[in-house]
Write an enzyme that holds these catalytic residues in place. Structure first.
Site: not given
Length: 297
Positions: A27, A31, A180
């Site tokens: 956080a 985003i 990924y």
């Protein structure tokens, strides 16, 4: 009531989260930070689960100044180390009376080959296994906090490859993009499997593609790719725009019937055939439990 603009699929809602507790991994940037900002503005208690505490404190200060919500706290979490994950979960289970929304947001993208503290390929370890273990350790508390939601930030990259079940740690060969993609496919499969297991509990689970976002995730890419991203930034999303689908899955009140689904641009979206394979999802579940040394039926 909500609306989405045609140009960038921005989603807006007056839904409040007063009295709710939200945990957001990663956080402190991108985003994740914009998600924390939005949900703090809605009145939620925000637990910023971050590895870099200095950057987290900077982000927290910015969020406090912007939203006026002082109920935003930082807790140390390194998803590349199961000891850190267990310590974080132990602290949360001790300190928090409830966790209404868990947002598995943190991730790394196409980095050079390396391993986590526990010997997992880094992208699989952080993006999937770390969040798998975190969710497992917090699930009882989440179940006691219903109605509750678990939001898994995946990616359209899940369509790039399948699961290499016989070489899931990419030890025989390593391709940054495929590794990924595999970790993001694991995210979608995990959300699908978890939703099925939680039917009737009051806990809903969603996975999502945030879009191609201008964020720190590109830091490991070749300079040419980074330049291309900047050149074509008109076709990418800002971090605020990229956070919208996460916020939508966390806040929109009428999604419970769609638990297990995959979202993009604040709407249900089609995932790959592999991501819809329940047999593959079960195999991944069993392998993940084995790798982490846990029993989770």
């Amino acid at each position: 009531m909500y609306c989405r603009s045609v140009c960038c699929n921005r989603w807006s809602s007056e839904e409040r989260l007063d009295g709710k507790t939200v945990i957001i991994t990663g956080a402190n940037t991108g985003i994740g930070k914009e998600t924390a900002r939005d949900l703090a503005r809605r009145g939620a208690r925000i637990v910023m689960a971050c590895r870099d505490l200095e950057r987290a404190e900077e982000a927290r200060t910015e969020i406090l100044e912007d939203t006026g919500n002082e109920n935003v706290v930082i807790r140390k979490l390194d998803l590349s180390d199961t000891k850190s994950i267990r310590a974080f979960a132990e602290l949360i289970n001790k300190e928090e009376k409830q966790v209404n929304i868990l947002i598995n947001n943190a991730g790394i993208m196409m980095c050079p080959y390396s391993k986590t503290a526990d010997g997992f390929e880094m992208q699989l370890g952080v993006n999937h296994l770390g969040h798998f273990l975190l969710t497992y350790l917090l699930l009882d508390l989440i179940k006691r906090s219903t109605p509750a939601r678990i939001v898994v930030v995946a990616s359209v990259a899940h369509t790039w490859t399948g699961l290499q079940l016989d070489d899931i740690n990419s030890e025989r060969s390593y391709d940054t993009m495929k590794a990924y993609g595999q970790s993001k496919l694991a995210n979608v499969l995990f959300a699908r499997s978890l939703a099925k297991r939680l039917q009737g509990t009051g806990v809903s689970v969603f996975s999502l593609h945030p879009g191609v976002v201008q964020s720190d995730l590109w830091r490991h890419q070749h300079q040419c790719i980074q330049v291309a991203v900047k050149i074509f930034r008109i076709f990418t999303k800002t971090t605020v725009e990229g956070a919208q689908t996460t916020i939508y899955c966390a806040v929109e009140p009428h999604l419970d019937s769609q638990s297990g689904n995959y979202f993009s641009d604040c709407a249900p979206a089609r995932c790959s055939r592999a991501a819809s394979d329940d047999d593959l999802a079960q195999k991944l579940w069993e392998i993940s439990c084995s790798m982490l040394g846990i029993t989770w039926q």
